[in-house]
Design an enzyme around this catalytic site. Structure first.
Site, PDB file in Angstrom:
ATOM      1  CD  GLN A 319      44.218  89.484 -93.003  1.00  0.00           C
ATOM      2  OE1 GLN A 319      45.266  89.052 -93.480  1.00  0.00           O
ATOM      3  NE2 GLN A 319      43.903  90.770 -93.050  1.00  0.00           N
ATOM      4  CE1 TYR A 346      39.790 101.194 -99.146  1.00  0.00           C
ATOM      5  CE2 TYR A 346      40.097 102.227 -96.993  1.00  0.00           C
ATOM      6  CZ  TYR A 346      40.143 102.303 -98.378  1.00  0.00           C
ATOM      7  OH  TYR A 346      40.554 103.454 -98.988  1.00  0.00           O
ATOM      8  CD  GLU A 369      34.601  95.124 -98.926  1.00  0.00           C
ATOM      9  OE1 GLU A 369      34.944  94.778-100.063  1.00  0.00           O
ATOM     10  OE2 GLU A 369      35.402  95.599 -98.084  1.00  0.00           O
ATOM     11  CG  ASP A 417      42.493  95.738 -93.010  1.00  0.00           C
ATOM     12  OD1 ASP A 417      43.637  95.898 -93.484  1.00  0.00           O
ATOM     13  OD2 ASP A 417      42.017  94.626 -92.721  1.00  0.00           O
ATOM     14  CB  CYS A 493      48.759  94.027 -95.955  1.00  0.00           C
ATOM     15  SG  CYS A 493      47.816  94.595 -97.385  1.00  0.00           S
TER      16      CYS A 493
END
Length: 551
Positions: A319, A346, A369, A417, A493
């Site tokens: 991030q 994710y 992932e 996410d 996001c």
């Protein structure tokens, strides 16, 4: 509409030594000419310029209290009178705003317009207590990918101009952590002195294509309040060659040594954490190639978020706004019960899942992932977790769009996410229909059940994920593989994609929206990070006697 009211608090700080990579100058006098050699030396000022520290306090009716530091002093002209201060309140004040594509809004950084849209959206869905955390307004970006173009005499290090591949030089970016700006100036000096050729997209020539700057504030030798401003920069040079044995490798090593000699641990500045190289020769728009090399400095990059120390390799996703992410994680913790079984989709390097494993004592955490490069970071982070953790922790290199139900069953809480585009179609379909599913055991189910699966691509994905997985702690735990998740936590996001996914989940009647929170991850833009909590709808059993049919 209730408008936020702002209170301005001004403090003058004196007798503080501060280092600048070049002499401070006002935005009005900013020039694109190459700085002289004398300007690139380190300056020590006996007195800090008198500039205002501005605190924006937003009224409770609109948003929570915000307390943010001002832009770095080198980015603002000294305040000459009290009348000039209000124009700086919650404003970007960046000399690059007109030309740079990074920020789209110059004023009201504490509350972008999209917050009102989000508040109304959630209110229409029955969530009237939507909150928005404004976080740090300036110097918030701790991770930046910058293009390097121009010439060795006048390198341009910055972002593309909107809609073009023309690079805008941004040496005084107000969004960047100040030490990123300082590291960029050090890099610029090295490019000039060593005659490093920036990349030419049209010809495919040159040496340095991009640079990634990442700041770590994890320095336990300093008091906590000093760690952020004293963050050190991991520099990743994207080099235009296949590997470290290419013809221009001498230039790469010379540039790395220059950065370390002038900014490394033995320099007076001690700005640089480490230097890495990535090798990329592709002509497409992908920044990084697949080959990475650690050149100088510390190999491991650590940060402290969500109550744990996390390791991030330069190839892993991290991030950009470290402090805002930490705030989000601490809010997320409130919605996960102690001892829960969690699936983190994710997951990247597993930061969210591992944070929950440590703070909520989860009996099991599965991190899924698709990027295999995240595995080493996951393993390093696990090594630093408290030894008291007794639950099962695993990381799986798998594509959640293939057989997504196998990752959902057996967990109490699902955390998702996804990237800006939102959820994969197959995953959202599995979530929509989960209540009506005839659940099969998950990936670790019995061999007899695996034989029932006939689709070859699913079987191949299951086998590949199993081989690439990492297991920590107990592999088998006392949980019901037939159980369905009760809570879904969606971190987004991408506001537009989230709205579509949210509506789709609610229209399925399988989920109910319970809470929603917003976070100002990218001040100066119309992007916000959303944390939404859904609860699975439980079907009510029909009661009462059936009516007899009348003859």
């Amino acid at each position: 509409m209730v408008r936020p009211s702002c209170t301005i608090e001004i403090f003058i700080l004196l007798n503080v030594d501060i280092h600048y990579p070049f002499p401070p100058r006002s935005p009005e006098k900013f020039s694109t000419r190459p700085p002289r050699a004398t300007e690139m030396s380190l300056y020590t000022l006996p007195i800090r310029p008198t500039y205002p520290i501005i605190t924006c306090r937003v009224s409770p009716a609109t948003a929570p209290t915000v307390a943010s530091p001002p832009p770095p002093p080198s980015l603002l002209p000294p305040a000459t009178s009290a009348t000039a201060v209000p124009s700086l309140t919650c404003a970007l004040q960046c000399p690059h705003f007109e030309s740079c594509s990074g920020c789209t809004h110059e004023f009201n950084l504490h509350r972008p317009v999209i917050v009102d849209e989000a508040s109304n959206f959630f209110k229409g869905l029955g969530v009237s207590d939507f909150t928005f955390d404004s976080c740090r307004l300036w110097g918030w970006r701790c991770r930046a990918k910058l293009a390097v173009r121009g010439s060795s005499e006048n390198p341009l290090i910055g972002l593309y101009q909107e809609g073009t591949h023309n690079v805008v030089d941004i040496p005084q970016c107000n969004a960047h952590h100040p030490n990123i700006n300082a590291a960029v100036e050090l890099l610029r000096k090295g490019v000039r002195e060593l005659n490093i050729e920036p990349y030419d997209e049209d010809q495919g020539t040159g040496d340095l294509r991009y640079v990634q700057m990442a700041v770590t504030t994890h320095n336990t030798a300093l008091p906590a309040v000093e760690r952020y401003r004293n963050g050190r920069v991991q520099v990743a040079l994207v080099w235009n060659s296949r590997n470290e044995k290419s013809s221009n490798s001498d230039k790469l090593n010379a540039l790395a040594n220059f950065l370390w000699r002038n900014g490394g641990s033995r320099s007076k500045l001690h700005l640089i954490h480490s230097v890495w190289a990535n090798f990329q020769t592709s002509t497409n728009n992908i920044i990084f190639g697949n080959r990475w090399r650690h050149l100088l400095g510390e190999r491991d990059f650590w940060e402290h978020v969500g109550g744990i120390d996390i390791s991030l390799d330069p190839s892993s996703f991290g991030q950009a706004n470290t402090r805002a992410f930490d705030n989000l994680l601490r809010k997320l913790h409130k919605y996960v019960p102690f001892g829960a079984s969690v699936a983190d989709l994710y997951a990247g390097a597993g930061v969210i899942g591992l944070s929950l494993a440590a703070t909520k004592k989860c009996r099991s955490v599965k991190c899924i992932e698709i990027n295999k490069e995240s595995k080493p970071s996951f393993e390093k982070t696990v090594d630093r977790l408290p030894k008291s953790i007794e639950g099962s922790i695993s990381w799986h290199n798998a594509d959640t769009s293939i057989d997504p139900l196998s990752w959902l069953v057996g967990s109490d809480v699902i955390v998702i996410d996804p990237p800006r585009k939102g959820l994969d179609t197959t995953l959202i379909d599995a979530l929509r229909t989960i209540s009506s599913h005839k659940v099969k055991p998950s990936l670790k189910g019995s061999s007899s059940n695996i034989k029932e699966e006939k689709r070859p691509w699913v079987l191949r994905e299951r086998e590949r994920a199993k081989e690439a997985s990492v297991q920590v702690g107990r592999e088998t735990i006392s949980e019901d593989p037939q159980s369905l998740p009760e809570t879904l936590i969606y971190i987004s996001c991408g506001w537009e994609s989230f709205k579509e996914d949210c509506k789709s989940l609610l229209n399925s009647k399988s989920w109910q929206l319970e809470k929603a929170h917003g976070f100002n991850f990218f001040p100066g833009t119309q992007s916000i990070e959303v944390l939404a909590v859904f609860k699975r709808s439980l079907k009510k059993k029909k009661t009462g006697k059936k009516k007899k049919k009348q003859g």
